[in-house]
Design a protein around this motif. Structure first.
Motif, mmCIF file in Angstrom:
data_model
loop_
_atom_site.group_PDB
_atom_site.id
_atom_site.type_symbol
_atom_site.label_atom_id
_atom_site.label_comp_id
_atom_site.label_asym_id
_atom_site.label_seq_id
_atom_site.Cartn_x
_atom_site.Cartn_y
_atom_site.Cartn_z
ATOM 1 N N GLN A 108 0.845 -1.315 0.005
ATOM 2 C CA GLN A 108 -0.016 0.007 0.117
ATOM 3 C C GLN A 108 0.683 1.268 -0.064
ATOM 4 O OE1 GLN A 108 -2.522 -0.682 3.647
ATOM 5 N NE2 GLN A 108 -4.076 -1.926 2.452
ATOM 6 N N GLN A 109 1.816 1.240 0.844
ATOM 7 C CA GLN A 109 2.735 2.291 0.710
ATOM 8 C C GLN A 109 3.765 2.690 -0.487
ATOM 9 O OE1 GLN A 109 5.528 1.657 4.209
ATOM 10 N NE2 GLN A 109 4.099 2.464 5.522
ATOM 11 N N HIS A 110 3.967 1.499 -1.244
ATOM 12 C CA HIS A 110 4.698 1.546 -2.420
ATOM 13 C C HIS A 110 3.757 2.210 -3.594
ATOM 14 C CE1 HIS A 110 7.507 0.488 -5.548
ATOM 15 N NE2 HIS A 110 6.412 -0.185 -6.069
ATOM 16 N N LYS A 111 2.289 1.613 -3.467
ATOM 17 C CA LYS A 111 1.293 2.220 -4.265
ATOM 18 C C LYS A 111 1.173 3.722 -4.261
ATOM 19 C CE LYS A 111 -1.420 -1.971 -4.979
ATOM 20 N NZ LYS A 111 -2.711 -2.825 -4.871
ATOM 21 N N GLN B 33 1.928 6.842 -6.675
ATOM 22 C CA GLN B 33 0.871 7.908 -7.044
ATOM 23 C C GLN B 33 1.225 9.069 -6.604
ATOM 24 O OE1 GLN B 33 -2.656 7.366 -4.903
ATOM 25 N NE2 GLN B 33 -3.890 8.919 -6.166
ATOM 26 N N ILE B 34 2.077 9.359 -5.641
ATOM 27 C CA ILE B 34 2.442 10.684 -5.275
ATOM 28 C C ILE B 34 3.692 11.004 -6.413
ATOM 29 C CG2 ILE B 34 3.824 12.014 -3.915
ATOM 30 C CD1 ILE B 34 2.537 10.576 -1.619
#
Length: 105
Positions: A18-21, A25-26
């Motif tokens: 989730q952090q990687h996604k 996105q950022i």
């Protein structure tokens, strides 16, 4: 020494994914913003250049045309004075503007 259970390991993998996604996105949003800002900067640069190249001559021609249209009954010597003084001022201001001109925004 404490061992990690399969459930805890799965939870850590999910959080990492989730952090990687979120980071991807950022990163996409930042790159999109940077590209948009670069396009706007280039557009402003060309607009400024074209405005100076075409705007100044058009302004002079429109001014001379307006003088001839709205002051036809004046004496010829006065017409020349009324044309020469503003045109000299416009050309002086244009020369000054060109001296310090930079297409960078």
């Amino acid at each position: 020494m404490e061992t990690i259970t399969d459930y805890e390991l799965d939870t850590l993998f999910q959080q990492s994914a989730q952090q990687h996604k979120a980071m991807e996105q950022i990163n996409r949003q930042v790159m999109r913003t940077v590209r948009r800002d670069m396009r706007l900067k280039a557009l402003r640069k060309w607009a400024k250049l074209l405005g100076l190249c075409f705007g100044m001559p058009v302004a002079v021609v429109v001014y001379i045309y307006a003088l001839f249209v709205f002051m036809p009954e004046m004496q010829e010597q006065l017409q020349i004075v009324y044309i020469a003084i503003p045109i000299a001022t416009i050309l002086g201001l244009a020369a000054q503007r060109l001296r310090y001109f930079s297409p960078e925004v």
